[in-house]
Motif scaffolding. Structure first.
Motif, short mmCIF file in Angstrom:
data_model
loop_
_atom_site.label_atom_id
_atom_site.label_comp_id
_atom_site.label_asym_id
_atom_site.label_seq_id
_atom_site.Cartn_x
_atom_site.Cartn_y
_atom_site.Cartn_z
N THR A 1 -3.97 -6.39 34.03
CA THR A 1 -3.57 -5.03 33.70
C THR A 1 -2.18 -4.75 34.24
O THR A 1 -1.73 -5.40 35.19
N ASP A 2 -1.49 -3.77 33.64
CA ASP A 2 -0.10 -3.45 34.01
C ASP A 2 0.77 -4.70 34.00
O ASP A 2 1.57 -4.96 34.92
N VAL A 3 0.64 -5.49 32.94
CA VAL A 3 1.33 -6.78 32.85
C VAL A 3 2.85 -6.58 32.88
O VAL A 3 3.40 -5.73 32.17
N ILE A 4 3.52 -7.35 33.73
CA ILE A 4 4.98 -7.31 33.81
C ILE A 4 5.54 -8.31 32.82
O ILE A 4 5.31 -9.52 32.93
N THR A 5 6.25 -7.83 31.83
CA THR A 5 6.88 -8.70 30.84
C THR A 5 8.37 -8.42 30.81
O THR A 5 8.82 -7.27 30.86
N ASN A 6 9.16 -9.48 30.72
CA ASN A 6 10.61 -9.37 30.68
C ASN A 6 11.05 -9.53 29.24
O ASN A 6 11.69 -10.51 28.85
N GLY A 7 10.69 -8.55 28.42
CA GLY A 7 10.89 -8.67 26.98
C GLY A 7 12.18 -8.04 26.50
O GLY A 7 12.87 -7.30 27.22
N ILE A 8 12.54 -8.34 25.26
CA ILE A 8 13.73 -7.80 24.62
C ILE A 8 13.31 -6.64 23.71
O ILE A 8 12.33 -6.73 22.98
#
Length: 800
Positions: free
Chosen positions: A611-618
């Motif tokens: 949960t509350d996943v940290i993603t370094n997305g564009i």
């Protein structure tokens, strides 16, 4: 809650009292009645399996104690360097004392004897996977990061390590957690050479002893240890020729021991030059089509040193002080060409070309104190660790570009300077009580204090070519302070003929982030979490080579310190990257069942929920659909089912292979995207014995898809081969390796976002050829070395 904690503390005592043991005590001496110190003792069954049920190393007086679970007849075996092996048959029915083993010195000196043993590249244990790197030609002249990428279930992409599809940010070096993450961690791992590594342990589900932070698990790199009194060490040199550019690495390792004092020192230098070609294509509103090509030439260099002193206070306690330093410099020169086309309104088309050089410099300094006290002959011990880390880094970004729109050319120039300083203090105390060979209770506590200062100075030219001016709205100072108090209890034993390891860790985190820009923003949080772990293993037959295991763990993934830094990095006129000071921790739960046959073939099923996943997305920048930014965010939940098969096979005496198959069903749900994919990974590792001291290896892998942040990566594969030949009684080693020989490790994929898809292709210098040479030397007698550990394990992994 109190009742749960009270039950947890009583459970080990119940298990200990319910498991009877028989103690077999004795002494190892030579024919002259002189004690044989540090002899290896083992007790094995007398049936056809000859299963080893207890092991121990004799103390400095030759005394030993073996713990036997059941009464019966056992073969007691003793071995030691310079002595002939000795065996005796003993009947055990209750505690037995006075078992004397007499060893005779070997006829040949050790220097005249060549001991050969086959160590598998991959070993599976209850709570970790071990990859043996030492003397393996497949890892010849690879960096630590490249060697990690050879392990089954591990993918290294864009300087990010994925273990079973989950990012790993915690790396331990010889018990010391690196206070690094992100690019800093990648730089360090790329500078650490396989020549200095003995083995790499991958713990997808770390036990309670380790910090709860790091949802992707922990990777523990064990370096080669000093093994001789006097002076000994090794020296190596490697040359790498990539598809376009060369590289080199050199290093020396020295160890010295005299009396109670030991010293070790390692130094390495690494230089690489390589290229990157990144293409991007995407659509945006008003039928616009954006396309860009980024060409980069990169230079990476680092100087790394690790040195320390150990002092034996008594035979049962020692003190160690060590220093680790890493000094790196990365230079990236990007040349970009981008264009925006509108099919219906071509008069709005535009093109842009420019240069975007980046210069990163980093200094990592760590001083550690390690005190170890053995409290009894069974191996019970108290350990105190403390570290102070000072990590500084700075990035210079410069951009000069020309944009042509409506037949009008506009030149722009801007630059920024973003220094960062992190000061971290940690202290860790733990005690492990060994009751017998299968029963251990450990507990401990840890405190850590972190103080980080980030700032940015942005400047621009207006008009182009004029004096540089401060861009005040973009300038900032970000101060981050964090204090963590943690404690744990862990029990390992056997109950109802089932191996059990159960632990509970509690951590309280208090942090404050202050952002000074054109205004002032403060982010504060104080939170507590409990993180249980459970490992169960049940043997299914008498030979104990068939078993079933169950694993559960709960962990959290704190944001890396760099991800909290809001500074902006420019890739081109339309693409930027920055941190997020408001990130919250991600919480992960993992359930796994493993079935093992013949202690070799392993079948696993795992369910992972976060949960509350940290993603370094564009994603598109707010208010500007043309420009994009890459920024870490807390974005929903992640579910993943994983099924894997690991099969090692000895095809012939000279040919062994290890096959790995993994199927994943992964689903990411976030407000801005919904991604669901079936993933398949195939890998094989083969080892060949061509002649004595002459070996070859082959490794190949294929993936149909991989999920990275909000991107789906298309199929990718790679094939690597290596040769290794040893000379002069294994002192001199020559290595040759070829990586990605078919040049198929090209990354293509798509970033998904609401009303926005970005197709990309990333081609780098993965195809390369390596020649390496190393030489080992030693003078002196064998002695017992000490493991130098560290208390700052979790904090190191979050530095960038």
């Amino acid at each position: 809650m109190k009742r749960i904690l009270f039950t947890l503390f009583l459970l080990p005592a119940f298990i200990i009292n319910s498991s009877a043991q028989h103690l077999l005590k004795g002494k190892v001496i030579d024919e002259n009645k002189v004690p044989v110190a540090f002899a290896f003792l083992s007790a094995a069954t007398t049936d056809t399996t000859h299963k080893s049920i207890a092991q121990k190393i004799s103390d400095t007086s030759g005394n030993y104690t073996l713990s036997i679970k059941e009464k019966g007849t056992y073969i007691i075996h003793a071995s030691s360097i310079g002595y002939e092996e000795v065996r005796d048959t003993i009947f055990v029915n209750g505690d037995t004392s006075g078992v004397l083993l007499i060893m005779h010195k070997a006829d040949k000196n050790l220097n005249d004897v060549s001991v050969l043993s086959k160590v598998p590249l991959i070993e599976r244990k209850l709570d970790r996977m071990v990859m043996n790197v030492e003397n393996n030609p497949l890892t010849a002249e690879k960096s630590a990061q490249e060697a990690i990428g050879l392990a089954p279930g591990v993918l290294v992409y864009n300087n990010q390590i994925l273990l079973n599809g989950v990012p790993v940010n915690k790396v331990i070096i010889n018990g010391k957690m690196l206070q690094l993450s992100g690019q800093d961690l990648a730089n360090y791992l790329n500078s650490l050479r396989s020549d200095d590594i003995k083995s790499i342990e991958m713990m997808a589900h770390p036990p309670a002893e380790y910090d709860a932070g790091g949802g992707g698990g922990i990777i523990n790199i064990i370096l080669k240890k000093q093994a001789q009194a006097g002076l000994n060490g090794s020296i190596y040199s490697n040359f790498v020729q990539g598809k376009k550019y060369p590289g080199t690495s050199e290093g020396i390792q020295l160890n010295f021991k005299k009396g109670k004092v030991g010293w070790f020192g390692n130094y390495s230098y690494d230089y690489n030059k390589f290229y990157q070609v990144l293409t991007q294509d995407r659509n945006f509103k008003n039928d616009g089509i954006y396309s860009a090509v980024n060409n980069a030439i990169k230079h990476s260099s680092s100087n790394d040193i690790h040195t320390g002193v150990t002092y034996d206070i008594t035979t049962k306690q020692y003190l160690a002080i060590d220093y680790t330093g890493s000094f790196g410099n990365d230079i990236e020169n990007y040349k970009t060409a981008s264009k925006i086309n509108y099919a219906s309104t071509p008069e709005n088309n535009s093109t842009s070309t420019g240069t975007f050089p980046n210069d990163w410099r980093g200094k990592y300094n760590d001083v550690g104190l390690n005190y170890h006290l053995q409290t009894d002959t069974l191996g019970s011990a108290f350990t105190f660790l403390s570290d102070y880390t000072h990590n500084s880094g700075s990035v210079h970004n410069t951009a000069t570009s020309t944009t042509i729109a409506n037949n009008i050319a506009t030149d722009t120039a801007y630059r920024n300077y973003t220094p960062s300083v992190a000061k971290i203090f940690t202290a860790d105390a733990k005690y492990s009580k060994v009751f017998n060979a299968s029963s251990t209770l450990s507990f401990g506590g840890k405190i850590s204090s972190t103080d980080i200062n980030n700032m940015a100075n942005f400047q621009y030219q207006n008009p182009f070519g004029s004096a540089w001016m401060d861009n005040v709205p973009q300038n900032f100072v970000y101060d981050y302070k964090e204090n963590i108090i943690a404690g744990y209890i862990n029990y390992q034993g056997n109950i109802l003929k089932t191996d059990i390891q159960v632990g509970l860790r509690g951590e309280n985190t208090n942090y404050t982030g202050k952002l000074y820009d054109t205004s002032f923003t403060q982010n504060h949080r104080n939170y507590f979490g409990l993180f249980p772990t459970l490992f169960l293993k049940k043997d299914l037959n008498k030979a104990a080579d068939e078993s079933i295991a169950f694993i559960y763990s709960r962990r959290l993934n704190r944001p890396s310190f760099d991800n909290l830094n809001p500074h902006v990095v420019y890739v081109d006129n339309y693409t930027t990257g920055q941190g997020n000071p408001y990130l919250q921790p991600e919480y992960d739960n993992s359930y796994e069942v493993d079935y093992t046959i013949k202690n070799k073939y392993r079948f696993s099923a795992n369910y992972f929920y976060a949960t509350d996943v940290i993603t370094n997305g564009i994603h598109p920048m707010d208010g500007d659909s043309v420009k994009m930014t890459q920024q870490p965010t807390n974005s929903g939940i992640s579910r993943k089912w994983t099924f894997s098969i690991y099969i090692p096979v000895n095809i012939t005496k000279w040919w062994t292979t290890q096959e790995y198959v993994e199927y994943d069903n992964q689903h990411l749900v976030a407000p801005a995207y919904n991604i669901s994919k079936n993933l398949l990974t195939l890998s094989t590792t083969m080892q060949f014995t061509i002649a004595q001291e002459f070996t070859a290896s082959l490794n190949a892998f294929y993936i149909n898809h991989a999920i990275f942040a909000n991107a789906v990566i298309n199929h990718m594969s790679s094939t690597n081969i290596a040769l290794q030949k040893k000379f002069f009684k294994s002192r001199l080693t020559l290595k040759a390796a070829a990586d990605d020989i078919f040049n198929t490790q090209k990354v293509k994929g798509t970033f998904y976002y609401t009303n926005f898809n970005l197709d990309f292709q990333d081609i780098e210098q993965t195809q390369k050829f390596t020649l390496g040479i190393s030489y080992n030397f030693d003078l002196g007698k064998a002695f017992q070395s000490h493991k130098v550990e560290s208390s700052n394990e979790d904090e190191k992994s979050r530095l960038k």
